[in-house]
Design an enzyme around this catalytic site. Sequence first.
Site, PDB file in Angstrom:
ATOM      1  CD  GLU A  94      48.712  50.563  37.063  1.00  0.00           C
ATOM      2  OE1 GLU A  94      48.716  49.465  36.465  1.00  0.00           O
ATOM      3  OE2 GLU A  94      49.236  51.580  36.584  1.00  0.00           O
ATOM      4  N   GLY A 109      51.332  38.202  40.343  1.00  0.00           N
ATOM      5  CA  GLY A 109      50.662  39.371  39.795  1.00  0.00           C
ATOM      6  C   GLY A 109      49.907  40.084  40.895  1.00  0.00           C
ATOM      7  CD  GLN A 141       9.961  53.645  29.136  1.00  0.00           C
ATOM      8  OE1 GLN A 141       9.918  52.557  29.705  1.00  0.00           O
ATOM      9  NE2 GLN A 141       9.096  54.614  29.402  1.00  0.00           N
TER      10      GLN A 141
END
Length: 388
Positions: free
Chosen positions: A365, A134, A281
């Site tokens: 990819e 791979g 926040q």
Amino acid sequence: MAIIWEPTLDPQASAWRSIARQVAQDHVAPKAAEIDRNQRYPRETVELLYDCGIATMFLPQEYGGSGASLMAFCAVVEELAQACASTSGIVATLQLGAWPLLRAGSETQKETYIGAMARERKTISFALSEQEAGSDPSSMQTLALPENGGWRLRGTKRWIGGSGECAYYLVFAQTALGQGRRGIAAYIVDADAEGVSNAAPEDKMGMRGTVNSSVHFDTWVAAEAMIAGPGRALKLALEALNVGRVVVAAQANGIALAAFSAAAQRATARTAFGQVLIDHQGIGFQLADVATRLSAGRMLAYETARNFDTGKDVALIGAQAKLFCSEAAHDAVDIGVQVFGAEGFVKPSLVERLYRDQRATEIYEGTSEIQRLVLARAIHAEFNEEGA
């Protein structure tokens, strides 16, 4: 002024994005949840992508395409990814399979196969990966041996995008074991040829509207089926992946934009402890970070595409774009789920689907680790030269 940076597109890219936006709103987004739920390859959507020109936009005009730029293609992929990541993945797969032929094919091969893709809607799938090859494709075991004036291909490819739906495979194979990258050649193989068989599609976590499966080859191909010979083919594959990484960066940005939009809308509408969520926040700062990284990621992806379109080498900046954008998208979908809380953890939920879809962008990819390896080697080479 919008909080997320917007690219300045040329007229061509802007027109293509408008087409993609309309298609996404009218046809793609309404089916996205059902496609994911049923893990269904949307053939009707693929036909629509051909009808509107998106499926062939990157092909040269002389072969029946539109000759669109990579910037235009990335704008389309980003737009589609906001509506349905799987659909953007299908479009990206079409480009990846065709690119090696466009780059290295003979004029006859281009007329035959690229022409068939544009005019007869016969797609090409990129067949490089194997079970033990791979991230390191040079260790592939699929063999191509001379036989009767042609080649006998034997081996199994894995995780092949578009497998079972394509008309042709672009297969990379060793012409002699032990030769590493020097022995790899590339061949075009008819998907219906004797000795070509597909396993059942993989049952995937995300991108469930795309189809991936193992493909076994024990088939003969003619000599003219060779696209690139030993010593050239792996470089060709890596060049194709360099372009593919820019496309994945755009896809990741589209997924991140969808997650950010959903989370920001939720955070400005829902209250807790007497305040809307974004005024806490802990939420507001996280969304501010996502917005900043999204702007930076889009700048990086579109600049990389522009560099490619002007003839520059994008191997390194493409690796940076793919790495940065995919990991920024990881943060965006994670915060999206967190903002929705329990509702973001259960189905059906947009952010739950985006969370699963995004994960693939850090893997295919070239994994994030591979991008870092590419960049680390480049840093080593550059500073070694400077210090010499």
